[in-house]
Enzyme design. Sequence first.
Site, short mmCIF file in Angstrom:
data_model
loop_
_atom_site.label_atom_id
_atom_site.label_comp_id
_atom_site.label_asym_id
_atom_site.label_seq_id
_atom_site.Cartn_x
_atom_site.Cartn_y
_atom_site.Cartn_z
CG ASP A 61 -1.71 1.23 1.44
OD1 ASP A 61 -1.56 2.16 0.62
OD2 ASP A 61 -2.49 1.28 2.41
CB VAL A 62 2.06 3.60 -2.66
CG1 VAL A 62 2.58 2.56 -3.62
CG2 VAL A 62 0.75 4.21 -3.13
CB SER A 140 -4.88 13.59 -13.79
OG SER A 140 -6.18 13.78 -14.32
CE1 TYR A 152 -7.07 10.87 -9.64
CE2 TYR A 152 -7.65 12.60 -11.20
CZ TYR A 152 -7.08 11.36 -10.94
OH TYR A 152 -6.52 10.64 -11.97
CE LYS A 156 -3.63 11.52 -10.16
NZ LYS A 156 -2.62 10.46 -10.22
N1 LIG Z 1 -7.84 6.34 -16.40
C1 LIG Z 1 -7.73 7.62 -16.64
O1 LIG Z 1 -8.47 8.18 -17.45
C2 LIG Z 1 -6.69 8.47 -15.95
C3 LIG Z 1 -6.60 9.82 -16.29
C4 LIG Z 1 -5.65 10.60 -15.68
C5 LIG Z 1 -4.78 10.05 -14.76
N2 LIG Z 1 -4.88 8.74 -14.44
C6 LIG Z 1 -3.95 8.22 -13.43
O2 LIG Z 1 -3.29 7.07 -13.93
C7 LIG Z 1 -3.00 6.17 -12.84
C8 LIG Z 1 -3.56 4.79 -13.14
O3 LIG Z 1 -4.96 4.90 -13.34
P1 LIG Z 1 -5.87 3.70 -13.88
O4 LIG Z 1 -6.93 4.33 -14.69
O5 LIG Z 1 -5.04 2.62 -14.45
O6 LIG Z 1 -6.54 3.24 -12.49
P2 LIG Z 1 -7.13 1.80 -12.06
O7 LIG Z 1 -8.11 2.12 -10.99
O8 LIG Z 1 -7.58 1.02 -13.24
O9 LIG Z 1 -5.86 1.06 -11.44
C9 LIG Z 1 -5.20 1.61 -10.31
C10 LIG Z 1 -4.37 0.53 -9.65
O10 LIG Z 1 -3.75 1.10 -8.49
C11 LIG Z 1 -3.88 0.18 -7.41
N3 LIG Z 1 -3.84 0.91 -6.14
C12 LIG Z 1 -4.83 1.67 -5.60
N4 LIG Z 1 -4.46 2.12 -4.40
C13 LIG Z 1 -3.22 1.64 -4.17
C14 LIG Z 1 -2.31 1.76 -3.09
N5 LIG Z 1 -2.62 2.45 -2.00
N6 LIG Z 1 -1.10 1.15 -3.19
C15 LIG Z 1 -0.78 0.43 -4.30
N7 LIG Z 1 -1.62 0.26 -5.33
C16 LIG Z 1 -2.81 0.88 -5.28
C17 LIG Z 1 -5.21 -0.51 -7.64
O11 LIG Z 1 -5.30 -1.74 -6.95
C18 LIG Z 1 -5.20 -0.67 -9.17
O12 LIG Z 1 -4.56 -1.87 -9.56
C19 LIG Z 1 -3.61 6.82 -11.58
O13 LIG Z 1 -2.62 7.56 -10.90
C20 LIG Z 1 -4.64 7.78 -12.16
O14 LIG Z 1 -4.91 8.85 -11.29
C21 LIG Z 1 -5.82 7.92 -15.01
#
Ligand SMILES: NC(=O)c1ccc[n+]([C@@H]2O[C@H](COP(=O)([O-])OP(=O)(O)OC[C@H]3O[C@@H](n4cnc5c(N)ncnc54)[C@H](O)[C@@H]3O)[C@@H](O)[C@H]2O)c1
Length: 244
Positions: A61-62, A140, A152, A156
């Site tokens: 858990d980061v 983001s 959020y 970001k």
């Molecule tokens: N999907 C989008 O449109 C989007 C847009 C902008 C930014 N992002 C960013 O990209 C990154 C990945 O997003 P995604 O869409 O793949 O999300 P997702 O929800 O599909 O996957 C996120 C992963 O992070 C893991 N996670 C959550 N909390 C955690 C913790 N405390 N410690 C370790 N692991 C943890 C989850 O178990 C999951 O596997 C995130 O930082 C998100 O904010 C995503």
Amino acid sequence: MADLKGKFAVVTGGGKGIGAAIIKRFVAENAAGVAIWEYDQALAEKCAAEVGGNVIAIRCDVSNGEDVKAATAKTLEAFGRIDILVNNAGITRDVMFHKMTEQQWDAVIGVNLKGTYYCCKEIVPLMREQNYGKIVNLSSSSAYGNAGQTNYSATKAALIGFTKSLAKESARKNITVNAIAPSMIDTDMMRSVPPEILTRYIAGIPAGRLGSPDELASVAFFLSSDDSSFVNGVVLDVSGAART
Ligand SMILES: NC(=O)c1ccc[n+]([C@@H]2O[C@H](COP(=O)([O-])OP(=O)(O)OC[C@H]3O[C@@H](n4cnc5c(N)ncnc54)[C@H](O)[C@@H]3O)[C@@H](O)[C@H]2O)c1
């Protein structure tokens, strides 16, 4: 393009979505090893098994400093060094600010911002010591404001300042620190948005569609490879022209 031969990487939150696509790409680019630091151990193990290569799944858990310390030790035990860190783990707790609880605020700050702090706190000293490192932080387009996402967006936007400052501190040690600011990428995080809001979001993207995790992974790969050796402290918008 330079591949990742001989390079060892850590990808946080790499069990699914963008993180899993980055791991798949790193393995395809001949990374010597990739450690998934993931909250959900079963997800991380499934991802490691599917991708193949030298991928190890570590429960972490980061937002917990002790977890991050233990994950660093396990990764060093397995790989001996860490060349690349992708701070990808992120969560949302979307709600209008006037209805947001302190718990929703703290949860998002804890994972998205403090999590990046903990991971960098452990790994930056190792990179300085070895005079080499590539750090990629997932920001983001919400950094620039989005209703329902004050918590959020705050994290970001903070990651952008963090990235630029750490880049300035680290450049002489041959370490690059860059950020990616995706708009809407087709993952579970995006699928949690109510359909009517998602349709409105997509209408605002000139490309007329969501981005794919693979399209994001190719940008993360570039920023993790030696082809980006003089690219430092930048925020790359990956938005299908939504943010131009
Ligand atoms: N999907 C989008 O449109 C989007 C847009 C902008 C930014 N992002 C960013 O990209 C990154 C990945 O997003 P995604 O869409 O793949 O999300 P997702 O929800 O599909 O996957 C996120 C992963 O992070 C893991 N996670 C959550 N909390 C955690 C913790 N405390 N410690 C370790 N692991 C943890 C989850 O178990 C999951 O596997 C995130 O930082 C998100 O904010 C995503």
